[in-house]
Design an enzyme around this catalytic site. Structure first.
Site, short mmCIF file in Angstrom:
data_model
loop_
_atom_site.label_atom_id
_atom_site.label_comp_id
_atom_site.label_asym_id
_atom_site.label_seq_id
_atom_site.Cartn_x
_atom_site.Cartn_y
_atom_site.Cartn_z
N LYS B 28 -8.32 -15.08 -1.21
CA LYS B 28 -8.43 -14.04 -2.24
C LYS B 28 -7.76 -14.51 -3.53
O LYS B 28 -6.71 -15.16 -3.48
CB LYS B 28 -7.76 -12.76 -1.72
CG LYS B 28 -7.98 -11.52 -2.61
CD LYS B 28 -7.31 -10.29 -2.00
CE LYS B 28 -7.60 -9.02 -2.79
NZ LYS B 28 -6.97 -7.82 -2.18
N SER B 103 -10.19 -4.01 -1.55
CA SER B 103 -10.38 -4.87 -2.69
C SER B 103 -10.68 -6.33 -2.34
O SER B 103 -11.13 -7.09 -3.19
CB SER B 103 -9.12 -4.83 -3.57
OG SER B 103 -8.03 -5.40 -2.88
N SER B 127 -7.17 -2.76 1.85
CA SER B 127 -7.98 -3.77 1.17
C SER B 127 -8.41 -4.96 2.03
O SER B 127 -9.23 -5.76 1.60
CB SER B 127 -7.26 -4.29 -0.07
OG SER B 127 -7.31 -3.32 -1.10
#
Lengths: 92, 424
Positions: B28, B103, B127
């Protein structure tokens, strides 16, 4: 802004505290959205007082010198530098 | 690649051998990679190149993994769809035309599309688990303190943990084995409870014989009918394999979403104060005084959702409102912890749908932030309580993936992995 509807002036004031410029259309949009969101947050009034007995221990380490970034690396992402320092806008 | 999974596609080779040799990993884009751009999905950090690796990245490299790219995400982790990214939306490989969740949407999509064997995301209020559920893969949110946050760009630091994704529970667990454990650069971490000859991956036996599952009724209320049906089907499968379930009640979770958002926004308003365009990030120029220059940098660098959360957090912490919002939210947080402790004293794990809804269509949900916050109802209580949870594919409703969430006691990851591996 909790007891009555949120006003555009209040949104501008908070934006100033947070150092975020807003365009007029952003102020208008946020004013309506904040009213909805803060009304929802009001339901926290129903939460009872709760004993908060955190069972935590502080973690310490000896205060000893150790390696860190050299200044060239630390300055590499700065938009502007001067004589090995970060360069910022005027303080006044 | 049509899905827009990566913000930066760059290969970072690890050491020659190790437990993850030959494995590819997507990371990420809020996890620092030395020499490789780390944007947090934000225009603010469009050109930011970290001078150091996050601890989890060092551990990946030491374990022999190959990093294949920096995965797309909601800006600074603030979102449930990956649509708030400055770098554009990501399509869901398991349900094209739908959001991948957020996310950590790029990370989950990378695994679902086969672009990476494994992925790392971060979970502040769901997330990791939300995109795992929406993309039909496995995602683990570790107990607060199991995985180092050093080098993770902070959003809500009392809530967040880095967590792994995989196609199967065993694969995700093998990545957890590499990243878990204490780190002297993050004072909130501690050692895993594993014995020397144990691993999280080894716990993936699928043995649920005699497992006691609590089902919090509050987390089924208001959920989509198809999601609830799929959830019960998966639970029936666990029953067939020897588990038993009973209903439990967590009255405090009715207030979890508002408590979560007050705390997360308050922490965000403080954490994101560092972005002033001087040491790194988009510059506001040198006209006017520093307050004007900072406000310009932050107007240009941040998107709508980030501004919204910084402003609301600033408001919640401001004089006269702190007790009303922040202090009450901390009470709610303590209450949620108590409720979970009680429920877990009479059950080994708690089960619910990960998300109360199937994946939204792309573009469907952007206009009403409050409605989107409410979609986090089943995931945020876990972060408030600092507990571990896993999302595992439960099946589909109308062709859209549904995730089942299991929550366990603090540092009880082995138990979650054992139970969830009965399903994937």
């Amino acid at each position: 802004m909790s007891d009555d509807a949120v006003s555009p002036e209040e949104v501008r004031h908070v934006a100033e505290l947070a150092r975020v410029d807003l365009a007029d259309d952003e102020v208008d949009r946020f004013t309506g959205q904040f009213a909805d969101i803060l009304e929802y947050f009001e339901t926290l009034d129903e939460v009872p007082e709760v004993d908060r007995d955190a069972d935590l221990a502080n973690v310490m380490r000896p205060d000893e010198e150790r390696a860190s970034l050299d200044s060239e690396e630390a300055l590499r992402n700065a938009p502007e530098t001067e004589d090995g320092y970060f360069k910022g806008p005027n303080v006044s | 690649m049509s899905e827009n999974i990566f913000i930066t596609e760059e290969r970072i080779d690890g050491s020659d051998d190790g437990p993850l040799a030959g494995k590819t990993v997507a990371v990420k884009d809020n996890i620092s990679t030395e020499g490789v751009r780390t944007t947090c999905g934000s225009r603010m950090l469009e050109d930011y190149v970290p001078p150091y690796d996050a601890t989890v990245v060092s551990r990946l490299k030491d374990a022999g993994a190959t990093i294949v790219g920096k995965a797309n995400m909601d800006e600074f982790g603030m979102g449930t769809t990956t649509e708030t990214s400055y770098f554009g939306e990501t399509d869901n490989p398991a349900a094209p035309g739908h959001v991948p969740g957020g996310s950590s949407g790029g990370s989950a999509a990378a695994v679902a599309a086969g672009e990476a064997d494994l992925a790392l995301g971060s979970d502040t209020g769901g997330s990791v688990r939300c995109p795992a559920a929406f993309c039909g893969v496995v995602g683990i949110k570790p107990t607060y303190g199991l995985v180092s946050r050093y080098g993770l760009v902070a959003y809500g630091n009392s809530l967040e943990q880095i967590g792994p994704f995989g196609e199967t529970v065993e694969e995700a667990a093998s990545l957890l084995d590499v990243i878990a454990g204490s780190d002297d650069r993050d004072a909130t971490t501690r050692e895993t409870p594993l014995e020397a000859d144990e691993s999280y991956a080894d716990a993936a036996t699928g043995d649920v014989d005699g497992l006691s599952i609590g089902v919090p009724t509050e987390l089924l209320e208001g959920a989509d009918e198809g999601v609830v049906e799929t959830f019960w089907d998966a639970l029936a499968e666990l029953e067939d394999r020897g588990a038993e379930y009973h209903e439990v009640s967590l009255p405090s979770v009715e207030h979890a979403v508002e408590a979560y958002y007050v705390i997360a926004m308050s922490e965000a308003s403080s954490n994101l104060a560092r972005f002033d365009g001087v040491r790194y990030g988009r510059s506001g120029g040198y006209d006017g005084n520093w307050n004007e220059a900072f406000a310009t940098a932050r107007e240009e660098g941040f998107g709508d959702e980030v501004k919204r959360r910084i402003l609301l957090g600033t408001y919640a912490l401001s004089a006269g409102y702190h007790d009303k919002y922040y202090k009450k939210a901390q009470d709610a947080r303590a209450w949620v912890k108590q409720d979970f402790d009680e429920a877990l004293s009479e059950a080994d794990v708690l089960a619910s749908p990960t998300m109360p809804v199937p994946p939204f269509e792309l573009g469907e949900s952007l206009d009403d932030p409050l409605q989107l916050y409410l979609a986090d109802a089943n995931t945020v209580p876990v972060n408030l309580a600092d507990l571990p949870a896993i999302s595992v594919p439960a099946g589909e409703t109308d062709g859209l993936p549904v995730g089942l969430q299991l929550v366990g006691p603090a540092f009880g990851e082995e138990r979650l992995i054992r139970a969830a591996s009965a399903l994937a």
